[in-house]
Scaffold this motif. Sequence first.
Motif, short mmCIF file in Angstrom:
data_model
loop_
_atom_site.label_atom_id
_atom_site.label_comp_id
_atom_site.label_asym_id
_atom_site.label_seq_id
_atom_site.Cartn_x
_atom_site.Cartn_y
_atom_site.Cartn_z
N ARG A 47 0.85 -1.25 -0.07
CA ARG A 47 -0.01 0.00 0.27
C ARG A 47 0.90 1.43 0.02
O ARG A 47 0.27 2.55 -0.17
N LEU A 48 2.03 1.14 0.48
CA LEU A 48 3.04 2.10 0.37
C LEU A 48 3.69 2.85 -0.94
O LEU A 48 3.68 1.89 -1.91
N PRO A 49 3.64 3.79 -1.27
CA PRO A 49 4.34 4.42 -2.65
C PRO A 49 5.64 4.07 -2.93
O PRO A 49 6.22 3.90 -1.81
N ALA A 50 6.06 3.97 -4.03
CA ALA A 50 7.45 4.12 -4.36
C ALA A 50 8.59 4.72 -3.54
O ALA A 50 9.65 4.30 -3.12
N GLU A 51 8.10 5.96 -3.31
CA GLU A 51 8.82 6.94 -2.73
C GLU A 51 8.06 7.61 -1.39
O GLU A 51 6.93 7.89 -1.72
N LEU A 52 8.66 7.67 -0.38
CA LEU A 52 7.96 8.07 0.87
C LEU A 52 8.33 9.26 1.27
O LEU A 52 9.55 9.36 1.33
N ALA A 53 7.51 10.29 1.65
CA ALA A 53 8.04 11.46 2.50
C ALA A 53 8.60 10.88 3.72
O ALA A 53 7.85 10.17 4.49
N ILE A 54 9.72 11.49 4.18
CA ILE A 54 10.21 10.99 5.48
C ILE A 54 10.67 12.06 6.45
O ILE A 54 10.98 11.76 7.42
N HIS A 55 10.61 13.33 5.78
CA HIS A 55 10.91 14.47 6.64
C HIS A 55 10.04 15.46 6.19
O HIS A 55 9.48 15.70 4.99
#
Length: 140
Positions: A29-37
């Motif tokens: 369910r998570l996108p290929a690139e995640l916002a982490i900051h």
Amino acid sequence: MTLRLDRSDWLSLSLIAGTLLAGLALWDRLPAELAIHFSASGEPDGFASKPVAVVSLPALMAATLLFVEGAGRVDPPEDPSVLGFVTVATMALLAAVQGYIFAENLGHTVPFGLFMLGIGVWIVVVVGYTVAREKRAGAA
């Protein structure tokens, strides 16, 4: 030298494992690139690939656990319960950060100010507990 794990160690390891397992359970369910900051206004301003985002925080948690345990052996607190409390509280905070990252990346809006308020409360509780316990142990 035998490695002995106490209750706080097991709780900390469970939080690390749970954080990693949550990422693996959400993988599809998570996108290929995640916002982490996120900026001070709560806007995403740093990104990482899904494998890095899912694994890096549990790895940081494990490294932090080792560091805190090592520091506690070098300079143990006056009250032995302090080390366990701080360790578990720190693992819980990092697990909550990963939870926030997952929630935001899955489209669930979490008020950033509320999340930061929670971190502020965490700081007050952990520092307050530590100071009170150490002061009491030092007076005994």
